[in-house]
Structures are given as C-alpha cells and as structure tokens.
Scaffold this motif. Structure first.
Motif, PDB file in Angstrom:
ATOM      1  N   SER A  59     -16.660  47.436  37.199  1.00 46.07           N
ATOM      2  CA  SER A  59     -16.776  48.578  37.898  1.00 46.07           C
ATOM      3  C   SER A  59     -17.306  49.793  37.418  1.00 46.07           C
ATOM      4  O   SER A  59     -16.843  50.180  36.222  1.00 46.07           O
ATOM      5  N   THR A  60     -18.392  50.503  38.063  1.00 49.32           N
ATOM      6  CA  THR A  60     -18.918  51.850  37.462  1.00 49.32           C
ATOM      7  C   THR A  60     -17.739  52.890  37.269  1.00 49.32           C
ATOM      8  O   THR A  60     -17.883  53.836  36.765  1.00 49.32           O
ATOM      9  N   ASP A  61     -16.593  52.489  38.083  1.00 47.32           N
ATOM     10  CA  ASP A  61     -15.261  53.447  37.910  1.00 47.32           C
ATOM     11  C   ASP A  61     -14.533  53.306  36.746  1.00 47.32           C
ATOM     12  O   ASP A  61     -13.320  54.050  36.779  1.00 47.32           O
ATOM     13  N   ALA A  62     -14.720  52.145  36.153  1.00 44.43           N
ATOM     14  CA  ALA A  62     -13.806  51.519  35.307  1.00 44.43           C
ATOM     15  C   ALA A  62     -13.228  52.618  34.190  1.00 44.43           C
ATOM     16  O   ALA A  62     -12.030  52.468  33.713  1.00 44.43           O
ATOM     17  N   ASP A  63     -13.981  53.520  34.000  1.00 46.43           N
ATOM     18  CA  ASP A  63     -13.423  54.348  32.827  1.00 46.43           C
ATOM     19  C   ASP A  63     -12.930  55.608  33.299  1.00 46.43           C
ATOM     20  O   ASP A  63     -12.731  56.564  32.639  1.00 46.43           O
ATOM     21  N   THR A  64     -12.778  55.770  34.671  1.00 43.42           N
ATOM     22  CA  THR A  64     -12.335  56.830  35.369  1.00 43.42           C
ATOM     23  C   THR A  64     -11.134  57.151  34.923  1.00 43.42           C
ATOM     24  O   THR A  64     -10.038  56.347  34.848  1.00 43.42           O
ATOM     25  N   THR A  65     -10.487  58.641  34.546  1.00 51.83           N
ATOM     26  CA  THR A  65      -9.066  58.850  34.240  1.00 51.83           C
ATOM     27  C   THR A  65      -8.089  58.430  34.859  1.00 51.83           C
ATOM     28  O   THR A  65      -7.175  57.545  34.410  1.00 51.83           O
ATOM     29  N   LYS A  66      -7.955  58.442  36.209  1.00 45.86           N
ATOM     30  CA  LYS A  66      -7.004  57.748  37.220  1.00 45.86           C
ATOM     31  C   LYS A  66      -7.151  56.131  37.364  1.00 45.86           C
ATOM     32  O   LYS A  66      -6.144  55.880  37.720  1.00 45.86           O
ATOM     33  N   LEU A  67      -8.076  55.539  36.942  1.00 44.03           N
ATOM     34  CA  LEU A  67      -8.291  54.226  37.189  1.00 44.03           C
ATOM     35  C   LEU A  67      -7.746  53.223  35.945  1.00 44.03           C
ATOM     36  O   LEU A  67      -7.948  53.624  34.976  1.00 44.03           O
ATOM     37  N   THR A  68      -7.156  52.102  36.401  1.00 39.64           N
ATOM     38  CA  THR A  68      -6.699  51.181  35.348  1.00 39.64           C
ATOM     39  C   THR A  68      -7.667  49.936  35.331  1.00 39.64           C
ATOM     40  O   THR A  68      -7.940  49.453  36.415  1.00 39.64           O
ATOM     41  N   LYS A  69      -8.493  49.796  34.220  1.00 39.70           N
ATOM     42  CA  LYS A  69      -9.243  48.788  34.228  1.00 39.70           C
ATOM     43  C   LYS A  69      -8.831  47.318  33.821  1.00 39.70           C
ATOM     44  O   LYS A  69      -8.285  47.397  32.886  1.00 39.70           O
ATOM     45  N   LEU A  70      -9.170  46.253  34.659  1.00 34.91           N
ATOM     46  CA  LEU A  70      -8.553  45.139  34.490  1.00 34.91           C
ATOM     47  C   LEU A  70      -9.847  43.970  34.172  1.00 34.91           C
ATOM     48  O   LEU A  70     -10.858  44.005  34.862  1.00 34.91           O
TER      49      LEU A  70
END
Length: 258
Positions: A59-70
């Motif tokens: 996801s293009t949001d994977a490195d957003t602070t609030k998000l957990t990348k799986l």
C-alpha cells in the motif's frame, strides 16, 4: 413543536466523564399544555478507541505513522495499537455523509485535527491508499467504497435527516422514552442520557486479528486487499481487520423533575 436547541445553533456534549451538575440543554418559555413526545437529531458520535490500522506492505500508505504495515495475514509481529479519535456520522455535515466513519490522523493531540475516510478495498492497480482526504464516489469502475456504519435500512430510512422520536422502535438499538407531563407553571424537565453498552462490532474468531483474549478488546481497521498483488488470476483477497461497526444510539429518558 417547541425547539429547545435551534437547528442553526447545534450543541456539542461530552459524555466521557461523570457530571456533578446536569448539562443545561436550554431554557425556553414553553406554552402551558400536556407533552407526550419529543424528537432529537444527531450529527455524529465521537469516541476515543484503542485500535490498529493495518494495510498490506504494497500500500502507498504503508509507511504512514498511524498505519501498521503487514507482509501477510499471519505476520502480526509489527501490529501496533494506539488510541485514535473516531467519528460516526448519523446525519450529513458538509463533506461528511451519514453512515461515514472518519478518523483523526493528526499525530499529536495538540495538532489541528486531520479527519480522513478509510478505504474499504485496495488493489495494486490504482487503489493503494487507505486514508483518504476526499470521499470517493463509487461509479462501478473500481473499489472506491469507504468503510461505513451498519446496514439497517429501517434505521437509516430514505430521509436526508435521521430523526429520533420517543416511542419509536426502529432499528439501530434506539431507546427513547418519555413520561408524559403537563406544564402549568415554572417546571424543570430532565433528559437522562445513558451511553453504556452502546457500541459493538463483529470480530471474526477465525481471523489472525482476533484479540478477545486481551483485557480490552481492540478494534482492527483495514481494507479488503490482494494478498499478493502481482499474482495471476484468480487473485485471493482477504479482509484486514474487524467489520460490522454498530454504534447503538444512547438511551434517553425525558421526565418532569420532581
């Protein structure tokens, strides 16, 4: 119809604490007579919830602070929970539409709020962002639907404005009661609001995100997405997180004060 709070002057009430004095809804001159019902309109409910926001690694949001990348469904080593402010809309308000769920993605509590929608589906070809600044309009060309509230046509109805009326028993867990009273002199009318046990959601017990063994059950937000975006057809998709968010309306009771 006697308005207590005028539509052009809405009030915001905080139910998170215990009050030593009652909230003053309004002071109005009400004609002498017998009153047997009331109605209310709510724009949104806002809650601080411990939750996670999980997206696949592509996801293009994977490195957003609030998000957990799986990286896959079973890898939960990086799953993180934090308290976030969620709004649940019961009536339209500018860009926000009823049934919307939005989240404040501001990093610090003192920062101005940054309200955003969450996309319900992701795919590697064009729909890879989870947090959305603009609400997408579904035109049938792709997965543009946002995560929203429960589907209950009897509760939401077809009207543009959702109104709660005492004595009605439509869906959504509404509980609004009134003890009929007469007004012949100066009288106090008490509205009691109970928000206990007023929210539930469906947590799949077979999901890797199941956490009911915790002392506090936490919400997992996430989109349906491809597990391996480059894989040839058929492509397996799966839902990240919980679903079926259903905030019951608080319980209300309106009586004449002793």
């Amino acid at each position: 119809m006697i308005p207590i709070i005028d539509e052009d002057a809405p009030e915001v009430y905080d139910f998170s604490g215990r009050f030593t004095t009652p909230l003053l809804l309004g002071r109005k001159r009400i004609p002498v007579g017998e009153y047997t019902g009331y109605e209310m309109r709510f724009t949104y409910l806002e809650m601080d919830l411990e939750c996670s926001f999980s997206v696949p690694s592509w996801s293009t949001d994977a490195d957003t602070t609030k998000l957990t990348k799986l990286t896959d469904r079973t890898d939960l080593s990086g799953l993180e929970y934090d308290t976030s402010t969620i709004r649940l809309y019961f009536n339209d308000d500018g860009a926000w539409m009823k049934r919307d769920i939005i989240v404040n993605t501001a990093i610090n509590a003192e920062d101005p709020p940054q309200w955003q929608w969450m996309r319900a589906e992701l795919e590697s070809n064009g729909y890879t962002s989870f947090f959305l600044h603009t609400r997408p309009v579904s035109d049938g060309s792709g997965p543009t639907q946002v995560i929203n509230l429960f589907n209950d046509p009897d509760f939401w109805g077809s009207s543009d404005i959702l109104t709660i009326r005492s004595g009605e028993t439509v869906g959504g867990g509404m509980r609004a009661y009134i003890t009929p009273f007469s007004i012949s002199r100066t009288t106090k009318v008490v509205l009691t609001i109970d928000i206990s046990n007023s929210f539930n959601f469906w947590e799949d017990t077979t999901s890797a995100f199941h956490n009911s063994s915790d002392s506090v059950v936490k919400l997992d937000f996430g989109p349906a997405c491809r597990e391996v975006p480059e894989a040839p057809s058929p492509i397996e998709t799966y839902q990240l997180g919980d679903k079926g968010f259903h905030p019951f309306m608080p319980s209300f009771s309106l009586v004449k004060a002793p």
